[in-house]
Design a protein around this motif. Structure first.
Motif, short mmCIF file in Angstrom:
data_model
loop_
_atom_site.label_atom_id
_atom_site.label_comp_id
_atom_site.label_asym_id
_atom_site.label_seq_id
_atom_site.Cartn_x
_atom_site.Cartn_y
_atom_site.Cartn_z
N ASN A 15 -67.84 -70.61 7.30
CA ASN A 15 -66.43 -70.89 7.51
C ASN A 15 -65.96 -72.07 6.66
OD1 ASN A 15 -65.99 -68.86 9.41
ND2 ASN A 15 -66.73 -70.15 11.07
N PHE A 16 -66.90 -72.97 6.32
CA PHE A 16 -66.59 -74.15 5.52
C PHE A 16 -67.62 -74.27 4.41
CE2 PHE A 16 -64.96 -74.94 9.75
CZ PHE A 16 -63.67 -75.37 9.49
N CYS A 17 -67.22 -74.89 3.31
CA CYS A 17 -68.12 -75.13 2.19
C CYS A 17 -69.17 -76.14 2.60
CB CYS A 17 -67.33 -75.65 0.99
SG CYS A 17 -68.36 -76.07 -0.42
N ARG A 18 -70.40 -75.87 2.24
CA ARG A 18 -71.50 -76.77 2.60
C ARG A 18 -71.50 -78.02 1.74
NH1 ARG A 18 -76.49 -72.59 3.82
NH2 ARG A 18 -75.27 -71.25 5.17
N ARG A 19 -70.85 -77.98 0.61
CA ARG A 19 -70.82 -79.14 -0.28
C ARG A 19 -69.62 -80.04 0.00
NH1 ARG A 19 -70.91 -78.11 -6.52
NH2 ARG A 19 -73.11 -77.70 -6.12
N CYS A 20 -68.41 -79.49 0.01
CA CYS A 20 -67.21 -80.33 0.12
C CYS A 20 -66.51 -80.24 1.48
CB CYS A 20 -66.22 -80.00 -0.99
SG CYS A 20 -65.44 -78.37 -0.83
N SER A 23 -62.24 -75.49 4.03
CA SER A 23 -62.21 -74.25 4.80
C SER A 23 -62.22 -73.06 3.86
CB SER A 23 -60.97 -74.21 5.68
OG SER A 23 -60.88 -72.97 6.35
N LEU A 24 -63.11 -72.13 4.12
CA LEU A 24 -63.20 -70.93 3.30
C LEU A 24 -62.32 -69.81 3.82
CD1 LEU A 24 -67.05 -70.95 2.69
CD2 LEU A 24 -65.26 -71.76 1.17
N LYS A 25 -61.83 -69.97 5.05
CA LYS A 25 -60.97 -68.96 5.67
C LYS A 25 -59.74 -69.66 6.23
CE LYS A 25 -64.99 -66.22 6.72
NZ LYS A 25 -65.91 -65.76 7.73
N PRO A 26 -58.76 -70.01 5.38
CA PRO A 26 -57.57 -70.69 5.87
C PRO A 26 -56.82 -69.84 6.89
CG PRO A 26 -57.28 -70.03 3.59
CD PRO A 26 -58.69 -69.72 3.96
N GLY A 27 -56.22 -70.52 7.85
CA GLY A 27 -55.47 -69.82 8.89
C GLY A 27 -56.32 -69.36 10.05
N THR A 28 -57.56 -69.87 10.14
CA THR A 28 -58.42 -69.44 11.23
C THR A 28 -58.94 -70.60 12.06
OG1 THR A 28 -60.36 -69.47 9.79
CG2 THR A 28 -59.19 -67.38 9.99
N LEU A 49 -43.52 -73.48 13.58
CA LEU A 49 -43.42 -72.11 13.07
C LEU A 49 -44.29 -71.83 11.85
CD1 LEU A 49 -39.68 -71.21 13.62
CD2 LEU A 49 -41.68 -70.18 14.68
N PRO A 50 -44.48 -72.75 10.91
CA PRO A 50 -45.39 -72.45 9.80
C PRO A 50 -46.82 -72.16 10.26
CG PRO A 50 -44.00 -74.28 9.20
CD PRO A 50 -43.75 -74.00 10.65
N ALA A 51 -47.27 -72.84 11.31
CA ALA A 51 -48.61 -72.55 11.84
C ALA A 51 -48.64 -71.18 12.49
CB ALA A 51 -49.01 -73.62 12.85
N VAL A 52 -47.55 -70.78 13.12
CA VAL A 52 -47.49 -69.45 13.75
C VAL A 52 -47.65 -68.37 12.69
CG1 VAL A 52 -45.98 -67.83 14.95
CG2 VAL A 52 -46.09 -70.21 15.70
N TRP A 53 -46.89 -68.46 11.63
CA TRP A 53 -46.90 -67.40 10.62
C TRP A 53 -48.06 -67.52 9.66
CZ3 TRP A 53 -44.56 -63.01 11.24
CH2 TRP A 53 -43.54 -62.95 12.19
N GLY A 54 -48.72 -68.68 9.61
CA GLY A 54 -49.90 -68.84 8.77
C GLY A 54 -51.18 -68.42 9.46
N SER A 55 -51.09 -68.13 10.75
CA SER A 55 -52.28 -67.78 11.53
C SER A 55 -52.78 -66.39 11.19
CB SER A 55 -51.96 -67.84 13.02
OG SER A 55 -53.06 -67.39 13.77
N LYS A 56 -54.09 -66.28 11.08
CA LYS A 56 -54.72 -64.98 10.90
C LYS A 56 -55.41 -64.53 12.19
CE LYS A 56 -55.38 -65.68 6.01
NZ LYS A 56 -56.30 -65.89 4.92
N LEU A 57 -55.26 -65.33 13.25
CA LEU A 57 -55.93 -65.03 14.52
C LEU A 57 -55.04 -64.32 15.51
CD1 LEU A 57 -57.82 -68.41 15.02
CD2 LEU A 57 -58.72 -66.27 14.11
#
Length: 100
Positions: A15-20, A23-28, A49-57
């Motif tokens: 879900n996240f880069c091991r180096r930096c 987030s590898l899956k934005p909106g989750t 509202l931006p968080a609502v429409w940016g959600s992939k969950l």
């Protein structure tokens, strides 16, 4: 899969880069879940509202329900602020008129 920030080679299950740590899956993340959106709505009101429409969950129907509820809250807050302004100006006029 490569990290979009540092180009490190990551596993598909990460879900996240091991180096930096990007987030590898934005909106989750938590703020994009139902609980996170409700928390943001309590803190930010219609500005969540931006968080609502940016959600992939959450699904599209839930996004529309959140949008309608947040817009109604926004209208209510705007009307309440307008009434408070009118009340304050009436009180100021009464105070200044009584002093004369």
């Amino acid at each position: 899969m490569n990290c979009p920030k540092c180009r490190f080679n990551c596993d598909e299950t990460d879900n996240f880069c091991r180096r930096c740590g990007k987030s590898l899956k934005p909106g989750t993340g938590f703020l994009y879940s139902h609980s996170g959106i409700i928390l943001l709505a309590v803190i930010l009101g219609p500005f969540a509202l931006p968080a609502v429409w940016g959600s992939k969950l959450i699904g599209t129907a839930s996004k529309w329900i959140y949008t309608v509820v947040l817009l109604l809250i926004g209208v209510y807050l705007a009307v309440a602020c307008w009434h408070a302004y009118l009340l304050a100006t009436q009180a100021a006029q009464a105070f200044l008129g009584a002093g004369l």
